[in-house]
Design a protein around this motif. Structure first.
Motif, short mmCIF file in Angstrom:
data_model
loop_
_atom_site.label_atom_id
_atom_site.label_comp_id
_atom_site.label_asym_id
_atom_site.label_seq_id
_atom_site.Cartn_x
_atom_site.Cartn_y
_atom_site.Cartn_z
N THR A 6 0.86 -1.17 0.00
CA THR A 6 0.00 0.00 0.00
C THR A 6 0.90 1.23 0.00
OG1 THR A 6 -0.08 0.16 2.41
CG2 THR A 6 -1.80 -1.19 1.33
N GLU A 7 0.33 2.39 -0.29
CA GLU A 7 1.12 3.63 -0.26
C GLU A 7 1.70 3.86 1.13
OE1 GLU A 7 -0.31 7.19 -2.22
OE2 GLU A 7 -1.67 5.94 -3.41
N LYS A 8 0.94 3.55 2.16
CA LYS A 8 1.40 3.75 3.53
C LYS A 8 2.59 2.82 3.84
CE LYS A 8 -0.55 4.57 8.08
NZ LYS A 8 -1.75 4.55 8.89
N ALA A 9 2.52 1.57 3.40
CA ALA A 9 3.63 0.63 3.62
C ALA A 9 4.86 1.07 2.84
CB ALA A 9 3.22 -0.78 3.22
N ALA A 10 4.67 1.50 1.60
CA ALA A 10 5.80 1.95 0.78
C ALA A 10 6.46 3.18 1.41
CB ALA A 10 5.33 2.25 -0.64
N SER A 11 5.65 4.09 1.93
CA SER A 11 6.18 5.28 2.58
C SER A 11 7.02 4.91 3.80
CB SER A 11 5.02 6.19 2.98
OG SER A 11 5.48 7.32 3.66
N GLU A 12 6.56 3.95 4.57
CA GLU A 12 7.31 3.50 5.75
C GLU A 12 8.61 2.81 5.35
OE1 GLU A 12 8.36 2.85 9.76
OE2 GLU A 12 7.02 4.29 8.80
N MET A 27 16.83 -3.34 -1.99
CA MET A 27 15.44 -3.68 -2.31
C MET A 27 14.76 -4.25 -1.07
SD MET A 27 16.39 -5.70 -5.82
CE MET A 27 17.86 -6.42 -5.08
N LEU A 28 13.44 -4.25 -1.08
CA LEU A 28 12.68 -4.89 -0.01
C LEU A 28 12.41 -6.33 -0.45
CD1 LEU A 28 11.10 -4.70 2.69
CD2 LEU A 28 9.07 -4.21 1.29
N GLY A 62 7.31 3.20 -5.91
CA GLY A 62 8.69 3.64 -5.84
C GLY A 62 9.62 2.78 -5.02
N VAL A 63 9.11 1.67 -4.49
CA VAL A 63 9.94 0.75 -3.69
C VAL A 63 10.24 -0.49 -4.53
CG1 VAL A 63 10.04 -0.72 -1.64
CG2 VAL A 63 8.99 1.55 -1.50
N PRO A 64 11.52 -0.82 -4.74
CA PRO A 64 11.84 -2.07 -5.43
C PRO A 64 11.56 -3.25 -4.52
CG PRO A 64 13.85 -0.86 -4.87
CD PRO A 64 12.70 -0.03 -4.43
N ASP A 81 0.46 -3.83 4.24
CA ASP A 81 0.06 -2.50 4.69
C ASP A 81 0.89 -2.15 5.92
OD1 ASP A 81 -1.32 -0.10 4.82
OD2 ASP A 81 -3.15 -0.97 5.63
N PHE A 82 0.83 -0.90 6.33
CA PHE A 82 1.51 -0.48 7.56
C PHE A 82 0.49 0.18 8.45
CE2 PHE A 82 3.90 2.43 10.26
CZ PHE A 82 4.82 1.53 10.80
N GLN A 83 0.48 -0.23 9.70
CA GLN A 83 -0.48 0.27 10.68
C GLN A 83 0.27 1.01 11.78
OE1 GLN A 83 -2.84 -2.84 12.38
NE2 GLN A 83 -4.16 -1.45 13.48
#
Length: 110
Positions: A6-12, A27-28, A62-64, A81-83
């Motif tokens: 999710t965008e939130k997980a990628a941002s984190e 990379m992740l 934007g996250v590999p 996701d990130f919570q």
């Protein structure tokens, strides 16, 4: 695509990469390992290794992201996701292949 962030997980993920001043090639890696109270556990790690024969690589917000082909069998369609709220803090996996999950959500059966 096996895994979506999710965008939130990628941002984190990006924030953690910046905080740790990781190189551009990092990379992740999302994987499944044996263990946990339900049989399989999710694993997230930063990795600069990639094998065309063993891994799939793609980008989410934007996250590999890299997933090995064995893990991809269990992770196909999974959303990470990130919570960060009163309900909890951390990465959460929504896996349509899981037939049973443990209470903490860190392991599953497929």
């Amino acid at each position: 695509m096996a895994v979506t962030l999710t965008e939130k997980a990628a941002s984190e993920v990006k924030r953690r990469m910046d905080d740790q001043k990781m190189e551009e090639a990092m990379m992740l890696r999302v994987a499944v390992t044996g263990g946990g109270c339900s049989g399989f556990s999710y694993a997230l790690a930063f990795d600069s290794n990639f094998s065309d024969a063993d891994d799939s690589k793609y980008e989410c917000h934007g996250v590999p992201v890299v997933v090995d082909k064995k893990s991809a069998l269990f992770l196909d369609g999974t959303t990470v996701d990130f919570q960060d709220d009163l309900q909890g803090y951390g990465f959460r996996f929504e896996n349509p292949n899981a037939v049973k999950s443990c209470g903490c959500g860190s392991s599953f059966q497929a």
